[in-house]
Design a protein around this motif. Structure first.
Motif, PDB file in Angstrom:
ATOM      1  N   LEU A 129      -5.810   2.071   9.728  1.00 23.24           N
ATOM      2  CA  LEU A 129      -7.140   2.382   9.203  1.00 23.24           C
ATOM      3  C   LEU A 129      -7.871   3.258  10.198  1.00 23.24           C
ATOM      4  O   LEU A 129      -7.986   2.912  11.375  1.00 23.24           O
ATOM      5  N   ILE A 130      -8.338   4.393   9.707  1.00 26.84           N
ATOM      6  CA  ILE A 130      -9.142   5.260  10.563  1.00 26.84           C
ATOM      7  C   ILE A 130     -10.306   5.790   9.725  1.00 26.84           C
ATOM      8  O   ILE A 130     -10.124   6.167   8.560  1.00 26.84           O
ATOM      9  N   THR A 131     -11.499   5.753  10.280  1.00 23.74           N
ATOM     10  CA  THR A 131     -12.685   6.178   9.542  1.00 23.74           C
ATOM     11  C   THR A 131     -13.469   7.178  10.377  1.00 23.74           C
ATOM     12  O   THR A 131     -13.433   7.163  11.600  1.00 23.74           O
ATOM     13  N   GLY A 132     -14.192   8.029   9.668  1.00 27.92           N
ATOM     14  CA  GLY A 132     -15.055   8.996  10.331  1.00 27.92           C
ATOM     15  C   GLY A 132     -16.279   9.207   9.473  1.00 27.92           C
ATOM     16  O   GLY A 132     -16.170   9.699   8.354  1.00 27.92           O
ATOM     17  N   GLY A 133     -17.452   8.785   9.982  1.00 27.25           N
ATOM     18  CA  GLY A 133     -18.639   8.857   9.158  1.00 27.25           C
ATOM     19  C   GLY A 133     -18.469   7.965   7.942  1.00 27.25           C
ATOM     20  O   GLY A 133     -18.234   6.768   8.053  1.00 27.25           O
ATOM     21  N   LYS A 134     -18.518   8.540   6.756  1.00 29.08           N
ATOM     22  CA  LYS A 134     -18.399   7.782   5.515  1.00 29.08           C
ATOM     23  C   LYS A 134     -17.034   7.953   4.844  1.00 29.08           C
ATOM     24  O   LYS A 134     -16.872   7.609   3.671  1.00 29.08           O
ATOM     25  N   VAL A 135     -16.073   8.485   5.577  1.00 33.15           N
ATOM     26  CA  VAL A 135     -14.732   8.688   5.017  1.00 33.15           C
ATOM     27  C   VAL A 135     -13.743   7.748   5.708  1.00 33.15           C
ATOM     28  O   VAL A 135     -13.759   7.611   6.932  1.00 33.15           O
ATOM     29  N   ALA A 136     -12.896   7.128   4.908  1.00 28.67           N
ATOM     30  CA  ALA A 136     -11.869   6.236   5.449  1.00 28.67           C
ATOM     31  C   ALA A 136     -10.508   6.617   4.897  1.00 28.67           C
ATOM     32  O   ALA A 136     -10.389   6.990   3.728  1.00 28.67           O
ATOM     33  N   VAL A 137      -9.509   6.539   5.758  1.00 30.25           N
ATOM     34  CA  VAL A 137      -8.116   6.705   5.326  1.00 30.25           C
ATOM     35  C   VAL A 137      -7.375   5.435   5.735  1.00 30.25           C
ATOM     36  O   VAL A 137      -7.390   5.044   6.902  1.00 30.25           O
ATOM     37  N   VAL A 138      -6.751   4.811   4.760  1.00 32.72           N
ATOM     38  CA  VAL A 138      -6.023   3.575   5.017  1.00 32.72           C
ATOM     39  C   VAL A 138      -4.620   3.692   4.437  1.00 32.72           C
ATOM     40  O   VAL A 138      -4.423   4.286   3.374  1.00 32.72           O
ATOM     41  N   THR A 139      -3.658   3.166   5.175  1.00 35.04           N
ATOM     42  CA  THR A 139      -2.295   3.065   4.635  1.00 35.04           C
ATOM     43  C   THR A 139      -1.883   1.608   4.651  1.00 35.04           C
ATOM     44  O   THR A 139      -2.394   0.796   5.426  1.00 35.04           O
ATOM     45  N   GLY A 140      -0.946   1.302   3.754  1.00 35.16           N
ATOM     46  CA  GLY A 140      -0.455  -0.061   3.694  1.00 35.16           C
ATOM     47  C   GLY A 140       0.954  -0.090   3.139  1.00 35.16           C
ATOM     48  O   GLY A 140       1.384   0.824   2.430  1.00 35.16           O
ATOM     49  N   VAL A 141       1.669  -1.136   3.462  1.00 36.90           N
ATOM     50  CA  VAL A 141       3.042  -1.328   3.003  1.00 36.90           C
ATOM     51  C   VAL A 141       3.017  -2.226   1.771  1.00 36.90           C
ATOM     52  O   VAL A 141       2.435  -3.322   1.792  1.00 36.90           O
ATOM     53  N   VAL A 142       3.604  -1.756   0.691  1.00 32.53           N
ATOM     54  CA  VAL A 142       3.608  -2.505  -0.561  1.00 32.53           C
ATOM     55  C   VAL A 142       4.374  -3.814  -0.383  1.00 32.53           C
ATOM     56  O   VAL A 142       5.535  -3.825   0.020  1.00 32.53           O
ATOM     57  N   GLU A 143       3.697  -4.919  -0.681  1.00 29.57           N
ATOM     58  CA  GLU A 143       4.346  -6.229  -0.599  1.00 29.57           C
ATOM     59  C   GLU A 143       4.644  -6.801  -1.982  1.00 29.57           C
ATOM     60  O   GLU A 143       5.609  -7.562  -2.141  1.00 29.57           O
ATOM     61  N   GLU A 144       3.820  -6.441  -2.955  1.00 35.63           N
ATOM     62  CA  GLU A 144       4.052  -6.892  -4.321  1.00 35.63           C
ATOM     63  C   GLU A 144       3.677  -5.769  -5.276  1.00 35.63           C
ATOM     64  O   GLU A 144       2.651  -5.103  -5.090  1.00 35.63           O
ATOM     65  N   SER A 145       4.508  -5.535  -6.286  1.00 38.05           N
ATOM     66  CA  SER A 145       4.209  -4.502  -7.272  1.00 38.05           C
ATOM     67  C   SER A 145       5.187  -4.600  -8.438  1.00 38.05           C
ATOM     68  O   SER A 145       6.322  -5.058  -8.267  1.00 38.05           O
ATOM     69  N   ASP A 146       4.722  -4.147  -9.598  1.00 42.05           N
ATOM     70  CA  ASP A 146       5.634  -4.109 -10.734  1.00 42.05           C
ATOM     71  C   ASP A 146       6.155  -2.695 -10.990  1.00 42.05           C
ATOM     72  O   ASP A 146       6.876  -2.460 -11.950  1.00 42.05           O
ATOM     73  N   ARG A 147       5.806  -1.765 -10.093  1.00 39.35           N
ATOM     74  CA  ARG A 147       6.240  -0.375 -10.269  1.00 39.35           C
ATOM     75  C   ARG A 147       6.880   0.227  -9.022  1.00 39.35           C
ATOM     76  O   ARG A 147       7.789   1.032  -9.119  1.00 39.35           O
ATOM     77  N   TRP A 148       6.351  -0.131  -7.854  1.00 41.71           N
ATOM     78  CA  TRP A 148       6.837   0.488  -6.628  1.00 41.71           C
ATOM     79  C   TRP A 148       7.756  -0.457  -5.868  1.00 41.71           C
ATOM     80  O   TRP A 148       7.587  -1.677  -5.927  1.00 41.71           O
ATOM     81  N   PRO A 149       8.698   0.109  -5.117  1.00 40.43           N
ATOM     82  CA  PRO A 149       9.569  -0.739  -4.303  1.00 40.43           C
ATOM     83  C   PRO A 149       8.784  -1.401  -3.166  1.00 40.43           C
ATOM     84  O   PRO A 149       7.893  -0.795  -2.575  1.00 40.43           O
ATOM     85  N   ARG A 150       9.116  -2.623  -2.883  1.00 42.64           N
ATOM     86  CA  ARG A 150       8.489  -3.293  -1.744  1.00 42.64           C
ATOM     87  C   ARG A 150       8.922  -2.603  -0.457  1.00 42.64           C
ATOM     88  O   ARG A 150      10.050  -2.136  -0.331  1.00 42.64           O
ATOM     89  N   GLY A 151       8.016  -2.569   0.505  1.00 42.90           N
ATOM     90  CA  GLY A 151       8.331  -1.960   1.786  1.00 42.90           C
ATOM     91  C   GLY A 151       7.927  -0.498   1.893  1.00 42.90           C
ATOM     92  O   GLY A 151       7.992   0.076   2.983  1.00 42.90           O
ATOM     93  N   ARG A 152       7.477   0.125   0.800  1.00 40.32           N
ATOM     94  CA  ARG A 152       7.041   1.524   0.845  1.00 40.32           C
ATOM     95  C   ARG A 152       5.597   1.604   1.354  1.00 40.32           C
ATOM     96  O   ARG A 152       4.764   0.776   1.016  1.00 40.32           O
ATOM     97  N   ARG A 153       5.334   2.606   2.170  1.00 38.49           N
ATOM     98  CA  ARG A 153       3.976   2.829   2.662  1.00 38.49           C
ATOM     99  C   ARG A 153       3.276   3.861   1.787  1.00 38.49           C
ATOM    100  O   ARG A 153       3.828   4.927   1.505  1.00 38.49           O
ATOM    101  N   VAL A 154       2.045   3.532   1.363  1.00 43.29           N
ATOM    102  CA  VAL A 154       1.228   4.458   0.583  1.00 43.29           C
ATOM    103  C   VAL A 154      -0.130   4.583   1.268  1.00 43.29           C
ATOM    104  O   VAL A 154      -0.534   3.728   2.070  1.00 43.29           O
TER     105      VAL A 154
END
Length: 202
Positions: free
Chosen positions: A121-146
């Protein structure tokens, strides 16, 4: 006798004048008391607000929280964020913790959802960019970072996501990487809040 009368009259006039002045002064003091009290209280209130802001700032180095739906007619797309970077990890955005969730109902009634564990997680002013690893989903493979980008502008926030250009089925995105916030949030559904990151430069 006439002289004594004049002196007595003058003394009485002086006493009356002094009494009137004293009464006016007392009235002025009483009338001025609320203003003086307010003036004395204002700096205290300002100090309390400033202290509260400082205390909130030291609780965490950065954050992205909140829930809202995107404005896209015919679709129901919701995002929820609970991402935080602790003060002790201020200079390490990859130490961020938390989760984010998304759900998308398409016009034909089909849907997709995912829950990801925050890993940057990195933020600047009012903008944030966050990444995370999928742990549960009905469409994406687990372990993928988005990745997701949020622009906190009040109740008309904007949002973007890495899968606009990169298929999460095939590859991860790098830490804290996403697209520009090209989607609009439906302001009737909620909003997102960004706590700006304040890096320490030595």
């Amino acid at each position: 006798m006439e002289r004594r009368t004049k002196i007595t009259a003058l003394a009485a006039a002086l006493l009356l004048s002094a009494g009137a002045a004293g009464s006016a002064g007392a009235a002025g003091s009483a009338a001025g008391e609320p203003r003086v009290a307010a003036e004395a209280t204002a700096p205290k209130k300002a100090a309390v607000r400033e202290t509260a802001v400082k205390e909130a700032a030291v609780k965490e180095a950065a954050a992205l929280t909140g829930t809202a739906r995107l404005y896209r007619p015919g679709h129901d797309i919701g995002f929820t964020f609970d991402a935080h970077l602790a003060v002790k990890d201020r200079m390490n955005p990859a130490a961020a913790t938390g989760t984010f969730r998304l759900r998308h109902v398409f016009p034909d009634g089909s849907s997709g959802w995912a829950r990801a564990r925050v890993d940057c997680l990195i933020t600047g002013g009012k903008v944030a960019v966050v990444t995370g690893v999928v742990e549960e989903s009905d469409r994406w493979p687990r372990g993928r970072r988005v990745g997701i980008t949020v622009h906190d502008t009040g109740r008309h926030d904007r949002l973007g996501y890495s899968w606009a250009t990169q298929d999460p089925q095939r590859a991860d995105v790098p830490l804290c990487t996403s697209s520009a916030p090209f989607e609009k949030v439906d302001g009737r559904t909620g909003d997102f809040r960004v706590v700006p990151w304040q890096p320490v430069h030595e």
